[in-house]
Design a protein around this motif. Structure first.
Motif, PDB file in Angstrom:
ATOM      1  N   MET A  57       0.824  -1.206   0.000  1.00  0.00           N
ATOM      2  CA  MET A  57       0.000   0.000   0.000  1.00  0.00           C
ATOM      3  C   MET A  57       0.863   1.263   0.000  1.00  0.00           C
ATOM      4  N   ASN A  58       1.967   1.246   0.723  1.00  0.00           N
ATOM      5  CA  ASN A  58       2.824   2.422   0.782  1.00  0.00           C
ATOM      6  C   ASN A  58       3.679   2.601  -0.465  1.00  0.00           C
ATOM      7  N   MET A  59       3.865   1.549  -1.229  1.00  0.00           N
ATOM      8  CA  MET A  59       4.625   1.664  -2.468  1.00  0.00           C
ATOM      9  C   MET A  59       3.874   2.525  -3.483  1.00  0.00           C
ATOM     10  N   GLU A  60       2.568   2.638  -3.333  1.00  0.00           N
ATOM     11  CA  GLU A  60       1.757   3.469  -4.219  1.00  0.00           C
ATOM     12  C   GLU A  60       2.196   4.927  -4.173  1.00  0.00           C
ATOM     13  N   HIS A  61       2.732   5.363  -3.029  1.00  0.00           N
ATOM     14  CA  HIS A  61       3.075   6.771  -2.831  1.00  0.00           C
ATOM     15  C   HIS A  61       4.486   7.119  -3.305  1.00  0.00           C
ATOM     16  N   LEU A  62       5.225   6.127  -3.744  1.00  0.00           N
ATOM     17  CA  LEU A  62       6.601   6.380  -4.198  1.00  0.00           C
ATOM     18  C   LEU A  62       6.594   6.953  -5.611  1.00  0.00           C
ATOM     19  N   GLY A  63       7.536   7.806  -5.886  1.00  0.00           N
ATOM     20  CA  GLY A  63       7.722   8.273  -7.258  1.00  0.00           C
ATOM     21  C   GLY A  63       8.333   7.153  -8.097  1.00  0.00           C
ATOM     22  N   ASP A  64       8.381   7.359  -9.388  1.00  0.00           N
ATOM     23  CA  ASP A  64       8.896   6.317 -10.284  1.00  0.00           C
ATOM     24  C   ASP A  64      10.342   5.950  -9.986  1.00  0.00           C
ATOM     25  N   ALA A  65      11.180   6.940  -9.716  1.00  0.00           N
ATOM     26  CA  ALA A  65      12.601   6.662  -9.456  1.00  0.00           C
ATOM     27  C   ALA A  65      12.765   5.865  -8.161  1.00  0.00           C
ATOM     28  N   ALA A  66      12.041   6.260  -7.114  1.00  0.00           N
ATOM     29  CA  ALA A  66      12.132   5.552  -5.832  1.00  0.00           C
ATOM     30  C   ALA A  66      11.563   4.143  -5.954  1.00  0.00           C
ATOM     31  N   PHE A  67      10.481   4.004  -6.715  1.00  0.00           N
ATOM     32  CA  PHE A  67       9.887   2.686  -6.916  1.00  0.00           C
ATOM     33  C   PHE A  67      10.855   1.769  -7.656  1.00  0.00           C
ATOM     34  N   THR A  68      11.484   2.300  -8.695  1.00  0.00           N
ATOM     35  CA  THR A  68      12.454   1.504  -9.468  1.00  0.00           C
ATOM     36  C   THR A  68      13.629   1.099  -8.591  1.00  0.00           C
ATOM     37  N   ALA A  69      14.121   2.040  -7.782  1.00  0.00           N
ATOM     38  CA  ALA A  69      15.246   1.724  -6.895  1.00  0.00           C
ATOM     39  C   ALA A  69      14.861   0.657  -5.877  1.00  0.00           C
ATOM     40  N   LEU A  70      13.641   0.725  -5.378  1.00  0.00           N
ATOM     41  CA  LEU A  70      13.186  -0.235  -4.378  1.00  0.00           C
ATOM     42  C   LEU A  70      12.950  -1.621  -4.967  1.00  0.00           C
ATOM     43  N   THR A  71      12.478  -1.672  -6.201  1.00  0.00           N
ATOM     44  CA  THR A  71      12.116  -2.963  -6.800  1.00  0.00           C
ATOM     45  C   THR A  71      13.209  -3.564  -7.665  1.00  0.00           C
ATOM     46  N   THR A  72      14.355  -2.893  -7.774  1.00  0.00           N
ATOM     47  CA  THR A  72      15.477  -3.457  -8.521  1.00  0.00           C
ATOM     48  C   THR A  72      16.295  -4.321  -7.564  1.00  0.00           C
ATOM     49  N   PRO A  73      16.407  -5.605  -7.850  1.00  0.00           N
ATOM     50  CA  PRO A  73      17.147  -6.471  -6.934  1.00  0.00           C
ATOM     51  C   PRO A  73      18.621  -6.083  -6.873  1.00  0.00           C
ATOM     52  N   PRO A  74      19.228  -6.236  -5.710  1.00  0.00           N
ATOM     53  CA  PRO A  74      20.649  -5.910  -5.600  1.00  0.00           C
ATOM     54  C   PRO A  74      21.487  -6.890  -6.427  1.00  0.00           C
ATOM     55  N   ARG A  75      22.463  -6.367  -7.093  1.00  0.00           N
ATOM     56  CA  ARG A  75      23.366  -7.191  -7.895  1.00  0.00           C
ATOM     57  C   ARG A  75      24.767  -7.067  -7.328  1.00  0.00           C
ATOM     58  N   HIS A  76      25.457  -8.160  -7.293  1.00  0.00           N
ATOM     59  CA  HIS A  76      26.835  -8.143  -6.810  1.00  0.00           C
ATOM     60  C   HIS A  76      27.735  -7.631  -7.923  1.00  0.00           C
ATOM     61  N   THR A  77      28.673  -6.801  -7.547  1.00  0.00           N
ATOM     62  CA  THR A  77      29.647  -6.341  -8.529  1.00  0.00           C
ATOM     63  C   THR A  77      30.871  -7.243  -8.439  1.00  0.00           C
ATOM     64  N   PHE A  78      31.496  -7.436  -9.561  1.00  0.00           N
ATOM     65  CA  PHE A  78      32.670  -8.290  -9.623  1.00  0.00           C
ATOM     66  C   PHE A  78      33.778  -7.486 -10.258  1.00  0.00           C
ATOM     67  N   GLU A  79      34.814  -7.249  -9.511  1.00  0.00           N
ATOM     68  CA  GLU A  79      35.948  -6.497 -10.026  1.00  0.00           C
ATOM     69  C   GLU A  79      37.190  -7.376 -10.004  1.00  0.00           C
ATOM     70  N   ILE A  80      37.871  -7.401 -11.124  1.00  0.00           N
ATOM     71  CA  ILE A  80      39.098  -8.184 -11.218  1.00  0.00           C
ATOM     72  C   ILE A  80      40.242  -7.327 -10.695  1.00  0.00           C
ATOM     73  N   THR A  81      40.944  -7.835  -9.713  1.00  0.00           N
ATOM     74  CA  THR A  81      42.055  -7.080  -9.135  1.00  0.00           C
ATOM     75  C   THR A  81      43.241  -7.084 -10.093  1.00  0.00           C
ATOM     76  N   GLU A  82      44.134  -6.148  -9.875  1.00  0.00           N
ATOM     77  CA  GLU A  82      45.325  -6.048 -10.714  1.00  0.00           C
ATOM     78  C   GLU A  82      46.163  -7.327 -10.612  1.00  0.00           C
ATOM     79  N   THR A  83      46.249  -7.898  -9.428  1.00  0.00           N
ATOM     80  CA  THR A  83      47.022  -9.120  -9.225  1.00  0.00           C
ATOM     81  C   THR A  83      46.439 -10.276 -10.035  1.00  0.00           C
ATOM     82  N   VAL A  84      45.129 -10.417  -9.996  1.00  0.00           N
ATOM     83  CA  VAL A  84      44.472 -11.509 -10.739  1.00  0.00           C
ATOM     84  C   VAL A  84      44.634 -11.279 -12.239  1.00  0.00           C
ATOM     85  N   ALA A  85      44.482 -10.036 -12.706  1.00  0.00           N
ATOM     86  CA  ALA A  85      44.643  -9.729 -14.126  1.00  0.00           C
ATOM     87  C   ALA A  85      46.058 -10.045 -14.595  1.00  0.00           C
ATOM     88  N   ARG A  86      47.048  -9.666 -13.787  1.00  0.00           N
ATOM     89  CA  ARG A  86      48.445  -9.939 -14.132  1.00  0.00           C
ATOM     90  C   ARG A  86      48.685 -11.445 -14.187  1.00  0.00           C
TER      91      ARG A  86
END
Length: 109
Positions: A57-86
């Motif tokens: 019910m409270n999600m109805e009051h969110l703006g589009d940007a806040a709704f999108t941020a709330l409903t976008t699942p968290p994604r893990h970032t993967f960064e290759i370290t310099e050591t691994v790249a080398r």
């Protein structure tokens, strides 16, 4: 005279049909369930369905940007370290030296 269990069930079923209630069921993994329990405790709510209804019910009051941020699942970032790249680069060069195949290895030092 008191109603027996079957009569109470039929009465409840008729009331749900009259009100248009729809039963929703879904399974959650332990991490999602733990998050749900934390939020129930935070809100002082004991029933999962009550918390979910309030959130919806409270999600109805969110703006589009806040709704999108709330409903976008968290994604893990993967960064290759310099050591691994080398290490990968060195292993790739070692493999090319061992078996050059049709690769041009003239520039490899």
């Amino acid at each position: 005279m008191a109603l027996n269990q079957q009569q109470r069930d039929e009465k409840a079923k008729a009331k749900r049909a009259q009100l248009g209630d729809k039963e929703l069921r879904h399974r959650v993994r332990p991490g999602s369930n733990a998050c749900l329990e934390r939020n129930k405790a935070r809100a002082g709510i004991t029933e999962t369905s009550e918390l979910l209804q309030i959130v919806l019910m409270n999600m109805e009051h969110l703006g589009d940007a806040a709704f999108t941020a709330l409903t976008t699942p968290p994604r893990h970032t993967f960064e290759i370290t310099e050591t691994v790249a080398r290490h990968f680069h060195n292993q790739s060069l070692r493999e090319l030296r061992r078996d050059p195949g049709d690769e041009n290895t003239a520039a490899i030092k």
